[in-house]
Design an enzyme around this catalytic site. Structure first.
Site, PDB file in Angstrom:
ATOM      1  CG  ASP A 295      -1.953   1.007   1.292  1.00 20.70           C
ATOM      2  OD1 ASP A 295      -2.815   0.963   0.407  1.00 20.70           O
ATOM      3  OD2 ASP A 295      -1.950   1.869   2.205  1.00 20.70           O
TER       4      ASP A 295
ATOM      5  CD  GLU B  76      -2.208   2.113  -3.611  1.00 17.99           C
ATOM      6  OE1 GLU B  76      -3.270   2.706  -3.836  1.00 17.99           O
ATOM      7  OE2 GLU B  76      -1.486   2.395  -2.630  1.00 17.99           O
TER       8      GLU B  76
HETATM    9  C1  NOJ Z   1      -4.504   2.898  -0.837  1.00 21.76           C
HETATM   10  C2  NOJ Z   1      -5.615   1.952  -0.525  1.00 21.76           C
HETATM   11  O1  NOJ Z   1      -5.916   1.189  -1.668  1.00 21.76           O
HETATM   12  C3  NOJ Z   1      -6.760   2.791  -0.055  1.00 21.76           C
HETATM   13  O2  NOJ Z   1      -7.962   2.063   0.034  1.00 21.76           O
HETATM   14  C4  NOJ Z   1      -6.385   3.403   1.278  1.00 21.76           C
HETATM   15  O3  NOJ Z   1      -7.407   4.275   1.694  1.00 21.76           O
HETATM   16  C5  NOJ Z   1      -5.081   4.201   1.145  1.00 21.76           C
HETATM   17  N1  NOJ Z   1      -4.082   3.523   0.397  1.00 21.76           N
HETATM   18  C6  NOJ Z   1      -4.517   4.481   2.514  1.00 21.76           C
HETATM   19  O4  NOJ Z   1      -4.010   3.295   3.083  1.00 21.76           O
END
Ligand code: NOJ
Length: 553
Positions: A216, A277
């Site tokens: 993440d 991500e």
């Molecule tokens: C990316 C995640 O996919 C999202 O759902 C989340 O709110 C943010 N990062 C913060 O962790």
């Protein structure tokens, strides 16, 4: 031991070509009946995923969390939150997935923890300058009394990125950084204790047998020294992007962290993988995250954000294959996830909608559901013909649209609260799945409880009504995945076909020719036998918003 542990030669590792299905555990299947999906629910539906034909699943966070950001606020990285089950339920799910030849990727949230994490509670109880505070980013405020935040950064979810704490003696004190919600304090990755702790967490899940991690906010861990002020451009979208000089995204120091993790994963057998991500402005920048000694994959958000436009699609496909290929990584492809408007709605929006803003009753330019589904089927048929690895988001195989008319009182995304309803946020793509046309909550559970209300029209999308329908979206996905696998398209090579109208995207990959009509005029279909089509094929004509795979010539 299981169906997935065989050794793999470099260059042919499973993640280079895998189709990976994202499970959003809250909304997948609920065995306990409390209205929130759980791990036993996942286990109970693995046969459906086998039948769909995916290679792997990625689970959004199920670790202990107060659920302020639906699990992306973790309070204990090495335990399962009771709403999702237990560690034993996780082990059972993993074993059952592996027994079916399905690999399992878990979410890792290293940029921030929950404010309920023991480290953050300790930090609040400790004094400024203490080792406990040094695990997070605490700073004194500006102004004579420290009453101004340390800089002007804004939270991705709206509002300031700093919150002031009250010190143990009751006086207003330091400020802490949270790029997301106030309940998600950012770790300080210059602190070696943080690095050691995440090595421990990686090993905890690797030792249990997971096949990899989706990381993440992989572009956010390191912040620019001195934390300088920064004002984002107004069109950047809520996950950031569109800018290269953001002092909290894409700083050079993050790469060292992933090199370290790469080595750690390499100690384990079975080609374990890391997927970034990272919302970055271009494929060229994202490719830095997948250099040979860093992560294995990165989400191709540039592809996701490409509008339904033939020229732009050709460009992003070519850029992706070249950009990721230049560093020896596979390109990935993705159209939907839990943070964006589902592509069965997004591709028919008539007004621009920045990522994360979401759509709701008052959004202008609402999507036509018929056009949206037609385009979504055509877009997926195009995507699943591309070489590399593809990500699917639960429910897209049912053709689910974004839920637009959620009542305000049901909304739960922190974005909605932090912007005082100005942005709807992401609840509309997170509504629990319909499994059966009849029964309480369409088979999501036995009780009819659902943490977000399901629309009354969802019986038509239920998996059981689509299963035996040759024209259903579910059947389309199953056919695409079976043909993709049988023909080895993930490991194929793309060769463009020129000479067709400008609004057509056409290429060869191995034994198939792919033709997508991304325009408004029908085009004559080239010769060949139709292997699969996103819509009905009428007498040698390819309709607007339709993609076919052809075999032979
Ligand atoms: C990316 C995640 O996919 C999202 O759902 C989340 O709110 C943010 N990062 C913060 O962790």
């Amino acid at each position: 031991m299981d169906g997935v542990s065989s050794p793999e030669a470099p260059g042919s590792e499973w993640w280079r070509t895998a189709v990976i299905y994202q499970i959003y555990p809250r909304s997948f299947a609920d065995r306990s009946g409390d209205g929130i999906g759980d791990l036993p629910g996942v286990t109970s539906r693995l046969d459906d995923l086998s039948a769909l034909g995916v290679d792997a699943i990625w689970l959004s966070p199920f670790q202990r969390s107060p659920q302020k950001d639906a699990g992306y606020d973790v309070s204990d990285y090495c335990d399962v939150d009771p709403i999702f089950g237990t560690l034993a339920d996780f082990d059972e799910m993993l074993a059952q997935a592996h027994a079916r030849g399905i690999r399992v990727i878990v979410d890792l949230v290293p940029n921030h923890s929950s404010d309920q994490h023991v480290w953050f509670r300790d930090a609040l109880a400790a004094a400024p300058g203490s080792p406990e505070r040094a695990r997070y980013i605490f700073r004194d405020g500006k102004g004579p009394q420290g009453e101004e935040p340390p800089n002007n950064w804004e939270s991705v979810f709206g509002g300031p990125a700093w919150t002031r704490v009250t010190e143990a003696d009751g006086t207003p004190g330091q400020w802490y950084l949270h790029l997301f919600d106030t309940s998600q304090p950012d770790f300080d990755w210059t602190n070696d204790e943080v690095r050691q702790e995440f090595r421990r967490i990686l090993r905890f899940w690797l030792d249990r047998g997971v096949d990899g991690f989706r990381v993440d906010v992989a572009h956010g861990l390191v912040k620019k020294e001195g934390l300088p002020d920064y004002t984002p451009p107004t069109d950047a979208g809520s996950m950031g992007g569109g800018e290269t000089a953001v002092p909290y995204w894409g700083q050079d120091g993050v790469h060292e962290i992933y090199r370290d993790w790469h080595e750690l994963l390499a100690e384990y057998d079975g080609a374990r993988a890391l997927c970034a991500e990272a919302w970055l402005p271009s494929v060229a920048q994202t490719a830095l995250w997948v250099r040979p000694d860093e992560m294995h994959q990165a989400f191709n958000f540039e592809y996701l954000e490409t509008p339904w436009d033939a020229q732009k699609l050709r460009l992003v496909i070519a850029d992706s294959l070249a950009g990721f290929g230049a560093v020896g990584a596979p390109s990935t492809w993705v159209l939907s996830n839990h943070d964006v408007v589902r592509h069965a709605s997004r591709l028919a929006l008539t007004v621009e909608n920045p990522q994360g803003y979401g759509i709701g009753p008052r959004t202008p330019g609402k999507p036509d559901p018929v056009v949206g589904l037609r385009r979504a089927r055509a877009a997926t048929t195009l995507m699943l013909a591309l070489p590399g690895s593809a990500y699917l988001y639960q429910g897209e195989e049912l053709g689910l649209p974004e839920v637009i008319d959620l009542p305000d009182s049901a909304r739960q995304d922190p974005t909605w609260f932090r912007t005082h309803g100005e942005r709807y946020g992401r609840d509309g793509c997170r509504v629990p799945l319909p499994w059966t046309a009849d029964g309480p909550s369409y088979g999501f559970n036995d009780t009819g409880e659902s943490w977000l209300p399901q629309p009354t029209q969802w019986a038509a999308f239920a998996r059981d009504v689509q299963r035996d329908d040759p024209d259903s979206t579910l059947t389309l996905y199953k056919t695409l995945l079976a043909e993709r696998r049988a023909r080895g398209l993930g490991a194929g090579q793309l060769e463009w076909i020129d000479g067709l109208p400008e609004h057509v995207v056409a290429f060869r990959n191995g034994s198939i020719t792919v033709v997508a009509n991304v325009g408004t005029e029908p085009v004559p279909l080239p010769g060949g036998t139709v292997v699969v089509s996103s819509g009905p094929v009428a007498s040698g004509i390819l309709s607007p918003d339709q993609t076919v795979w052809l075999a032979g010539d």
